[in-house]
Design a protein around this motif. Structure first.
Motif, PDB file in Angstrom:
ATOM      1  N   ARG A 154      17.033   7.077   6.535  1.00 16.57           N
ATOM      2  CA  ARG A 154      18.251   7.059   5.714  1.00 16.57           C
ATOM      3  C   ARG A 154      18.076   6.115   4.524  1.00 16.57           C
ATOM      4  NH1 ARG A 154      23.958   8.037   6.845  1.00 16.57           N
ATOM      5  NH2 ARG A 154      25.294   6.590   5.691  1.00 16.57           N
ATOM      6  N   ARG A 155      17.505   4.936   4.777  1.00 13.39           N
ATOM      7  CA  ARG A 155      17.293   3.965   3.709  1.00 13.39           C
ATOM      8  C   ARG A 155      16.350   4.518   2.648  1.00 13.39           C
ATOM      9  NH1 ARG A 155      16.484   0.132   6.789  1.00 13.39           N
ATOM     10  NH2 ARG A 155      14.222   0.322   7.029  1.00 13.39           N
ATOM     11  N   LYS A 156      15.302   5.211   3.074  1.00 10.71           N
ATOM     12  CA  LYS A 156      14.337   5.792   2.148  1.00 10.71           C
ATOM     13  C   LYS A 156      14.970   6.917   1.323  1.00 10.71           C
ATOM     14  CE  LYS A 156       9.606   7.584   2.374  1.00 10.71           C
ATOM     15  NZ  LYS A 156       9.830   9.026   2.310  1.00 10.71           N
ATOM     16  N   THR A 230      10.103  -6.468 -13.323  1.00 14.66           N
ATOM     17  CA  THR A 230       9.255  -6.473 -14.516  1.00 14.66           C
ATOM     18  C   THR A 230       7.908  -7.098 -14.189  1.00 14.66           C
ATOM     19  OG1 THR A 230      10.326  -8.547 -15.197  1.00 14.66           O
ATOM     20  CG2 THR A 230      11.173  -6.508 -16.153  1.00 14.66           C
ATOM     21  N   SER A 231       6.974  -6.978 -15.134  1.00 12.54           N
ATOM     22  CA  SER A 231       5.596  -7.462 -14.939  1.00 12.54           C
ATOM     23  C   SER A 231       5.017  -6.906 -13.642  1.00 12.54           C
ATOM     24  CB  SER A 231       5.563  -8.997 -14.921  1.00 12.54           C
ATOM     25  OG  SER A 231       6.059  -9.523 -16.127  1.00 12.54           O
ATOM     26  N   ALA A 232       5.379  -5.649 -13.353  1.00 15.79           N
ATOM     27  CA  ALA A 232       4.947  -5.016 -12.102  1.00 15.79           C
ATOM     28  C   ALA A 232       3.645  -4.255 -12.329  1.00 15.79           C
ATOM     29  CB  ALA A 232       6.023  -4.071 -11.595  1.00 15.79           C
ATOM     30  N   PRO A 239       3.947  10.149  -1.844  1.00 19.35           N
ATOM     31  CA  PRO A 239       5.119  10.909  -1.415  1.00 19.35           C
ATOM     32  C   PRO A 239       6.220  10.042  -0.833  1.00 19.35           C
ATOM     33  CG  PRO A 239       3.107  11.980  -0.681  1.00 19.35           C
ATOM     34  CD  PRO A 239       2.707  10.650  -1.226  1.00 19.35           C
ATOM     35  N   SER A 240       5.876   8.800  -0.459  1.00 17.11           N
ATOM     36  CA  SER A 240       6.879   7.932   0.164  1.00 17.11           C
ATOM     37  C   SER A 240       7.325   6.779  -0.731  1.00 17.11           C
ATOM     38  CB  SER A 240       6.332   7.360   1.476  1.00 17.11           C
ATOM     39  OG  SER A 240       5.128   6.647   1.250  1.00 17.11           O
ATOM     40  N   GLY A 241       6.859   6.700  -1.993  1.00 19.83           N
ATOM     41  CA  GLY A 241       7.333   5.640  -2.863  1.00 19.83           C
ATOM     42  C   GLY A 241       6.366   5.242  -3.959  1.00 19.83           C
ATOM     43  N   LYS A 247       1.657  -3.586  -2.503  1.00 16.40           N
ATOM     44  CA  LYS A 247       2.886  -3.393  -1.731  1.00 16.40           C
ATOM     45  C   LYS A 247       3.567  -2.107  -2.171  1.00 16.40           C
ATOM     46  CE  LYS A 247       7.280  -5.658  -0.623  1.00 16.40           C
ATOM     47  NZ  LYS A 247       8.156  -6.840  -0.890  1.00 16.40           N
ATOM     48  N   GLU A 248       4.059  -1.331  -1.196  1.00 22.45           N
ATOM     49  CA  GLU A 248       4.725  -0.077  -1.519  1.00 22.45           C
ATOM     50  C   GLU A 248       6.240  -0.231  -1.461  1.00 22.45           C
ATOM     51  OE1 GLU A 248       4.440   4.681  -0.521  1.00 22.45           O
ATOM     52  OE2 GLU A 248       3.807   3.263   1.015  1.00 22.45           O
TER      53      GLU A 248
END
Length: 624
Positions: A154-156, A230-232, A239-241, A247-248
């Motif tokens: 649900r969160r995803k 920012t600065s990412a 498919p999941s993010g 880090k995903e």
């Protein structure tokens, strides 16, 4: 026959074609052809409104044949896949098009910078189809999440990430924040469960704006519960993010707005290119490789004199380049000097949701920072100016409808004050009553003007007339009483009516000046024109009454009611009763005749006939 082909129906292509049509209007030996794969021009700067359900889907489309109705531009629906500069030909699967002059305005497409999975696993916002697809995706995820019992899934489902914190990304995430609130109510989801993120590799959002406006924009996004990253270091999309470094960030919906490059066709052309598939031009906006090929819009790579960076990929660049290109083609055909492109941009604007924006606008050497209402006002004003140049009154009217009047949930920069709509049948009793009162007034006066046309009682007596005579005339005009006491009472009543509503002195002076010229003789009597005017006023009251009662041309009749009330007031003859005539008239202007009235049948028929008039279509003087 000189053949001019404009390739692309975007901002640059449309503006260039409009100016070419104007310049070559009388040249029978010049042919102008606009080729695009879509039958419509897309308002790319408004796609976020469709994606987040603020504006209807068709609001960002304008039919190309409507834009060029009655103009010297042949609109061709085709997809060009090859240009032969030596043979001066454009080729598609089905046709070949010859040209003497070519204008390339195929625009751009999203670029993914080679980041793994970005193209495969993210949505974009660069076309009408993109906007519709994104809206459906967001709504679908809310619908699925409402039935999902697994907290992680649900969160995803309720996590949405926008990659790219430029204008497109910030405008989109701001609109999604408002769309989120609507969908949470619809699907019974707590807003705290929804995660909205805008991420960028740059150190700040909206980097081309002044720091003060960036801070305002960031503050607004935080207030709307949007996370800013920012600065990412964005290393991949799965498919999941989104993968930020190692880090995903989990999300079912990732929207890529991080940059653009030239279209696929431009990328294949054998011409000099710089800066992610932009075609290098000279100061006349000709390709440096082919002098009969001009470049417009986002495809231009040109560094103006005194600048260090090429012209930006923004709508105003296309709007300013188009007229220069049209002029230079016209000049070349007629052996006149060409113009150099000297852009002078007037700033940038970004909206964050429907009610707040930031803008840095003004003249090239003097910019002003605007926020909130003023920023949104300037954005809408500039949008309407562009739409007026493209499709005239018709498109401006449509834009106003979906931006100010036909909006839900107060999603307009003027809130919901202009968007509240009640069924018109509630106005039926008021319409009948107002019409009856006007009809009653007119029919009451009609016998008097036929009995004695010289008896003027709807125009105040001249100040030069004898006071006693004026009082006597007033008495006979306002009453049918036969005794002296009743007449005196009527005179007193008329006097009260005249003075009931005060009129400013300067208006009295203007009215008196007008009366002296047209209605008063030198000895204080009335001219023949005064008799005609009185006849006209009485029949006007009768006509207005009938039109309002039967609901025929009700908007015009209601506006005339207001105008007639103002005229009577300005002549110092209006009683307080006239106030409700005027206010009721205002209330009835907005379509009150469309319910149980003849307007329901007559106006649609008239609209069809009106749109068939060539001049009307040529100047877009109609509504849909």
């Amino acid at each position: 026959m000189k053949k001019i082909v404009v390739l692309g129906g975007g901002y640059g292509g449309v503006v260039t074609s409009k100016h070419l049509a104007k310049l070559f209007k009388k040249d029978k030996d010049v042919e102008i052809k606009l080729i695009d794969r879509n039958p419509y021009h897309t308002l790319l700067t408004e796609l976020h409104e469709v994606a987040a359900n603020r504006a209807p889907e068709d609001s960002v489309k304008i039919e190309l044949k409507k834009i060029f109705a009655g103009q010297k531009v042949d609109v061709v629906l085709d997809s060009i896949d090859h240009i032969d500069f030596n043979a001066k030909e454009l080729r598609s699967e089905k046709s070949t098009y010859k040209y003497d002059y070519l204008v390339i305005g195929t625009g751009c497409k999203p670029t993914f910078f080679g980041i793994p999975g970005a193209e495969e696993h993210s949505l974009t916002l660069w076309s009408y189809e993109d906007a519709v697809r994104l809206k459906e995706q967001v709504r679908n995820k809310f619908g699925l999440a409402a039935k999902e019992t697994n907290p992680a899934k649900r969160r995803k489902m309720l996590s949405f990430v926008v990659v790219g914190a430029g204008f497109t990304g910030v405008e989109l995430v701001g609109e999604l924040a408002e769309f989120r609130d609507e969908l949470c109510k619809e699907f019974f989801i707590d807003p705290s469960e929804v995660r909205l993120v805008v991420a960028d590799m740059a150190p700040k959002i909206l980097p081309i704006l002044p720091d003060k406006l960036i801070e305002k924009a960031a503050k607004r996004l935080h207030k709307m519960n949007v996370e800013i990253i920012t600065s990412a270091k964005i290393t991949g999309v799965t498919p999941s993010g989104v993968v930020l470094g190692e880090k995903e960030l989990e999300a079912d919906t990732v929207v890529w707005t991080a940059g653009v490059e030239g279209s696929d066709l431009v990328g294949k052309l054998d011409v000099k290119q710089e800066g992610r598939k932009r075609i290098v031009t000279n100061d006349k906006l000709q390709s440096v490789d082919h002098e009969n090929v001009y470049i417009v819009g986002d495809n231009i790579f040109f560094i103006p004199e005194g600048e260090t960076r090429p012209v930006p990929q923004m709508v105003e660049n296309a709007e300013q380049a188009g007229p220069v290109i049209a002029h230079n083609i016209h000049a070349d055909i007629h052996n006149k000097p060409k113009k150099s492109y000297k852009p002078g941009f007037h700033g940038t604007m970004v909206c964050i949701g429907s009610r707040y924006g930031v803008a840095n606008v003004g003249l090239p050497n003097k910019m002003f920072m605007l926020t909130g209402f003023l920023a949104m006002f300037s954005k809408h004003l500039i949008n309407m100016y562009y739409l007026f140049t493209v499709a005239g009154f018709n498109k401006v009217w449509t834009y106003m409808m979906h931006e100010f009047f036909h909006v839900n949930n107060r999603r307009s920069f003027v809130g919901g004050h202009f968007a509240k709509r009640s069924p018109n049948f509630w106005l039926l009793p008021l319409r009948i009553f107002v019409g009856y009162k006007w009809l009653e007034e007119g029919l009451d006066k009609l016998p008097k003007i036929f009995k004695d046309p010289s008896n003027i009682f709807l125009i105040p007596a001249s100040p030069k007339a004898d006071v006693v005579s004026a009082a006597s005339a007033a008495a006979s005009d306002v009453t049918q009483a036969v005794d002296a006491s009743a007449a005196a009472s009527a005179v007193e009543s008329a006097s009260t009516a005249v003075t009931a509503l005060p009129v400013p002195g300067f208006i009295k002076s203007i009215v008196n000046w007008f009366m002296d010229i047209f209605f008063y003789t030198s000895d204080g009597g009335f001219t023949a024109l005064a008799t005609v005017f009185q006849f006209f006023m009485v029949f006007m009251e009768i006509a207005l009454g009938i039109m309002i009662i039967v609901g025929l041309f009700t908007a015009v009749a209601s506006a005339a009611t207001v105008a007639l009330g103002v005229m009577i007031w300005s002549s110092s003859m209006a009683s307080t009763e006239m106030l409700w005539y005027m206010t009721a008239g205002i209330a009835l202007i907005g379509g009150s005749g469309s319910t149980f009235g003849l307007d329901y049948y007559v106006l649609p028929w008239l609209k069809k006939q009106w749109k068939r008039i060539p001049l009307v279509r040529r100047w877009y003087l109609y509504t849909e």
